[in-house]
Design an enzyme around this catalytic site. Structure first.
Site, mmCIF file in Angstrom:
data_model
loop_
_atom_site.group_PDB
_atom_site.id
_atom_site.type_symbol
_atom_site.label_atom_id
_atom_site.label_comp_id
_atom_site.label_asym_id
_atom_site.label_seq_id
_atom_site.Cartn_x
_atom_site.Cartn_y
_atom_site.Cartn_z
ATOM 1 N N HIS A 95 0.871 -1.246 -0.086
ATOM 2 C CA HIS A 95 0.069 0.047 -0.295
ATOM 3 C C HIS A 95 1.154 1.182 0.199
ATOM 4 O O HIS A 95 0.759 2.359 -0.561
ATOM 5 C CB HIS A 95 -1.282 -0.290 1.158
ATOM 6 N N ASP A 115 -5.830 4.133 1.742
ATOM 7 C CA ASP A 115 -6.001 3.793 0.830
ATOM 8 C C ASP A 115 -7.107 2.288 1.559
ATOM 9 O O ASP A 115 -7.892 3.210 3.158
ATOM 10 C CB ASP A 115 -4.589 2.482 0.870
ATOM 11 N N ALA A 124 14.390 -8.636 -2.084
ATOM 12 C CA ALA A 124 15.064 -8.214 -2.266
ATOM 13 C C ALA A 124 15.422 -6.759 -3.370
ATOM 14 O O ALA A 124 13.511 -5.968 -2.915
ATOM 15 C CB ALA A 124 14.366 -9.339 -3.330
ATOM 16 N N GLN A 158 13.735 -5.685 -6.040
ATOM 17 C CA GLN A 158 12.159 -6.284 -6.748
ATOM 18 C C GLN A 158 12.645 -5.712 -8.064
ATOM 19 O O GLN A 158 12.355 -5.925 -9.117
ATOM 20 C CB GLN A 158 10.761 -6.710 -6.471
ATOM 21 N N HIS A 187 3.305 -14.584 -6.956
ATOM 22 C CA HIS A 187 2.254 -14.680 -6.176
ATOM 23 C C HIS A 187 1.307 -13.523 -7.345
ATOM 24 O O HIS A 187 -0.196 -13.897 -6.028
ATOM 25 C CB HIS A 187 2.379 -13.902 -4.472
ATOM 26 N N ASN A 217 1.022 -5.068 -7.023
ATOM 27 C CA ASN A 217 2.165 -4.017 -7.202
ATOM 28 C C ASN A 217 2.842 -4.887 -8.293
ATOM 29 O O ASN A 217 3.840 -4.248 -9.095
ATOM 30 C CB ASN A 217 2.837 -3.467 -5.823
ATOM 31 N N SER A 218 3.436 -6.616 -7.561
ATOM 32 C CA SER A 218 4.420 -7.420 -8.417
ATOM 33 C C SER A 218 3.527 -7.142 -9.726
ATOM 34 O O SER A 218 4.648 -7.094 -10.706
ATOM 35 C CB SER A 218 4.469 -8.137 -8.204
ATOM 36 N N ALA A 265 -5.941 -12.764 -0.596
ATOM 37 C CA ALA A 265 -6.808 -12.208 -1.209
ATOM 38 C C ALA A 265 -7.165 -12.225 -2.313
ATOM 39 O O ALA A 265 -7.963 -13.345 -2.855
ATOM 40 C CB ALA A 265 -5.390 -11.119 -1.267
ATOM 41 N N GLU A 266 -6.541 -11.036 -3.528
ATOM 42 C CA GLU A 266 -7.239 -10.645 -4.639
ATOM 43 C C GLU A 266 -6.419 -11.818 -5.546
ATOM 44 O O GLU A 266 -6.629 -11.305 -7.257
ATOM 45 C CB GLU A 266 -8.137 -9.813 -4.680
ATOM 46 N N GLN A 267 -5.698 -12.406 -5.425
ATOM 47 C CA GLN A 267 -4.544 -12.538 -6.730
ATOM 48 C C GLN A 267 -4.889 -13.748 -7.257
ATOM 49 O O GLN A 267 -4.844 -13.903 -8.299
ATOM 50 C CB GLN A 267 -3.684 -13.281 -5.514
#
Ligand SMILES: O=c1ccn([C@@H]2O[C@H](COP(=O)(O)OP(=O)(O)O[C@H]3O[C@H](CO)[C@@H](O)[C@H](O)[C@H]3O)[C@@H](O)[C@H]2O)c(=O)[nH]1
Length: 478
Positions: A23, A120, A352, A354, A369, A373-374, A392-394
């Site tokens: 977030h 958020d 990491a 990322q 996952h 954001n990823s 979650a919403e993944q």
């Protein structure tokens, strides 16, 4: 882009983010854009309780623009409210709720007075506080337009099935949107706990979404034009993404492990490495970690893996500590794995850098996952994905990526719960080589192009934020 010259007083906006990089990162990026591109003054209210080290470093960075002030809200103690079964989301809600007691005095003492507050989804309770002081509010939903549309539709759906989601047959049909598979929404999305957030949407003046027109045209079109959405007492949505941290913002590139990782990547051939990471808090079971390790080994591809201790070891609710286990995860990997893969693999157990990893020329695949954001960082860097949703919403995100042709989603065989080593080997190979890999690369690079365009001058996301900023500056909806 350079801040516009203005003789007017700078508009002052506050941004409130719940703890956690998922977030803080997009809200901070929005704050930076308001300051740098639009000449605003922004106060960023950070919740310090449960803040992971990466968050603290990011918010204390010397690279933040001068008109972006960070206030770390006082620490709160929620230990007496936690039980052994308190999950991550509830813990965040409790921390935010306790911290909000400081908000009235902070909001009313800000100089110059703030003209608007952006929060958020976990900070929804702040909206009522702001309303009591007549401060206009905006919500930044830090996931997809698809999740936003579902959130807006959810109270209707909940009422239709009387809170019994098992009455829903196979698919959820959000008006005007692509159908959503029920299996992707349970557990994690269809929960009564989401209702307070849904019911707060009419309180805000606008909803920011970290997406862009070309990524989710059907859903964004539906939110704007479908009679169902037009009939809701909902504010306008502003797609302003993809807002991701830049390479230069990686707060921890100076740690030993981060440096080691980047130095190691420098030695690998172009497009040869698959990066494996499950976000800020994702963990796998011990059995699943073992199968993943075997699959990576069998694929014979190069890899770099942020391997956290397995979920059985990371105690419940230890979301924030999970990534900082000093011992590392090596002891949970198959015997001899590290020795056998020494020449072509690197396992680290800390945070990491990322974006620096994804933008490295040697990296061509990302086992993720599917935290939003990823996902955005992978698209922004043109890297194809292996979708490994955890919570979650993944799963919703994973399905969308597969449908777009930028990810493959490995599945357990038959009744098994874990994804087997053979399946891991297959998907890693399919992303890193062959026709499927090539097609995926092409597709993700196309999307990367649309993302760049959306953010550039005159691009859809740029224009969306600029339009609102102009309105704010003119005193319109502020
Ligand atoms: O070793 C690491 C691990 C993570 N990150 C960063 O941390 C952020 C993680 O965000 P995200 O990928 O969205 O994952 P979560 O932190 O798990 O995100 C939460 O918030 C997201 C946005 O609301 C949701 O999409 C997810 O489901 C929810 O778990 C990203 O910017 C990563 O680059 C690193 O830099 N290094």
């Amino acid at each position: 882009m350079v801040a516009r010259e203005t003789t007017q007083k700078k508009p002052h906006v506050a941004v409130l983010a719940s703890p956690g990089m998922g977030h803080v990162t997009p809200l901070l990026e929005l704050a930076k854009r308001l300051v740098v591109d639009h000449g605003f003054q922004v106060t960023f209210l950070a919740i310090s309780t449960d803040a992971p080290p990466a968050q603290i470093q990011l918010l204390n960075s010397s690279t933040l623009p001068p008109d972006l002030h960070v206030i770390h809200l006082p620490h709160v103690d929620v230990s007496n409210l936690l039980t052994a079964s308190t999950g991550v989301s509830v813990r965040i809600v409790l921390v935010v709720r306790q911290t909000l007691s400081y908000l009235p005095s902070v909001l009313t003492n800000m100089q110059p007075p703030i003209q608007s507050l952006i929060v958020d989804p976990f900070c929804g309770e702040a909206l009522e506080f702001a309303a009591a002081f007549s401060i206009p509010t905006y919500l930044f939903l830090t996931t997809s337009a698809s999740f936003t549309a579902l959130t807006m539709y959810f109270p209707t759906l909940h009422a239709q099935v009387d809170g019994d989601y098992s009455k829903i047959a196979e698919k959820v049909l959000v008006p005007g949107c692509n159908p959503l598979l029920l299996d992707d929404l349970i557990p994690g999305v269809l929960m009564p706990e989401v209702l307070p957030l849904c019911n707060r949407i009419p309180l805000v003046k606008g909803v920011f979404i970290n997406t862009w027109e070309e990524l989710e045209p059907v859903t964004l079109g539906a939110i704007r034009k479908n009679p169902f959405f037009l009939g809701l007492p909902a504010p306008p949505v502003y797609p302003i993404g993809p807002l991701t941290k830049g390479n230069e913002d990686e707060p921890l590139t100076s740690t030993m492990e981060s440096k080691k990782m980047l130095t190691w990547l420098d030695k690998q051939p172009p497009d040869s490495v698959v990066y494996v990471s499950f976000g800020s808090g994702g963990t796998l079971s011990g059995e699943q970690m073992s199968e993943l390790a075997w699959g990576l080994e069998l694929s014979q591809k190069r890899f770099v893996w942020v391997a956290r201790p397995p979920s059985e070891v990371s105690a419940s609710g230890s979301f924030f500590e999970a990534g900082y286990d000093a011992e590392g995860a090596a002891s949970y990997l198959p015997d001899g794995f590290l020795d056998r893969t020494r020449e072509r693999g690197l396992v680290i157990s800390s945070w990491a850098p990322q974006v620096a990893v994804l933008s490295h020329g040697s990296v061509a695949g990302f086992v993720t996952h599917c935290g939003w954001n990823s996902v955005l960082e992978s698209i922004a860097q043109g890297v194809g994905m292996i979708a490994w949703p955890l919570y979650a919403e993944q799963s919703m995100n994973a399905r969308m990526l597969v449908d777009m042709g930028v990810a493959v989603w490995p599945k357990p065989a038959g009744e098994r719960v874990v994804v087997g080593r053979g399946e891991v080997e297959r998907v890693v190979r399919s992303v890193m080589e062959g026709e499927q890999g090539k097609a995926m690369r092409q597709k993700v690079i196309e999307l990367q192009g649309t993302a760049l365009k959306a953010l550039g001058l005159g691009g859809s996301s740029n224009a969306s934020l600029a339009g609102l900023a102009d309105e704010w500056r003119a005193g319109g909806s502020l």
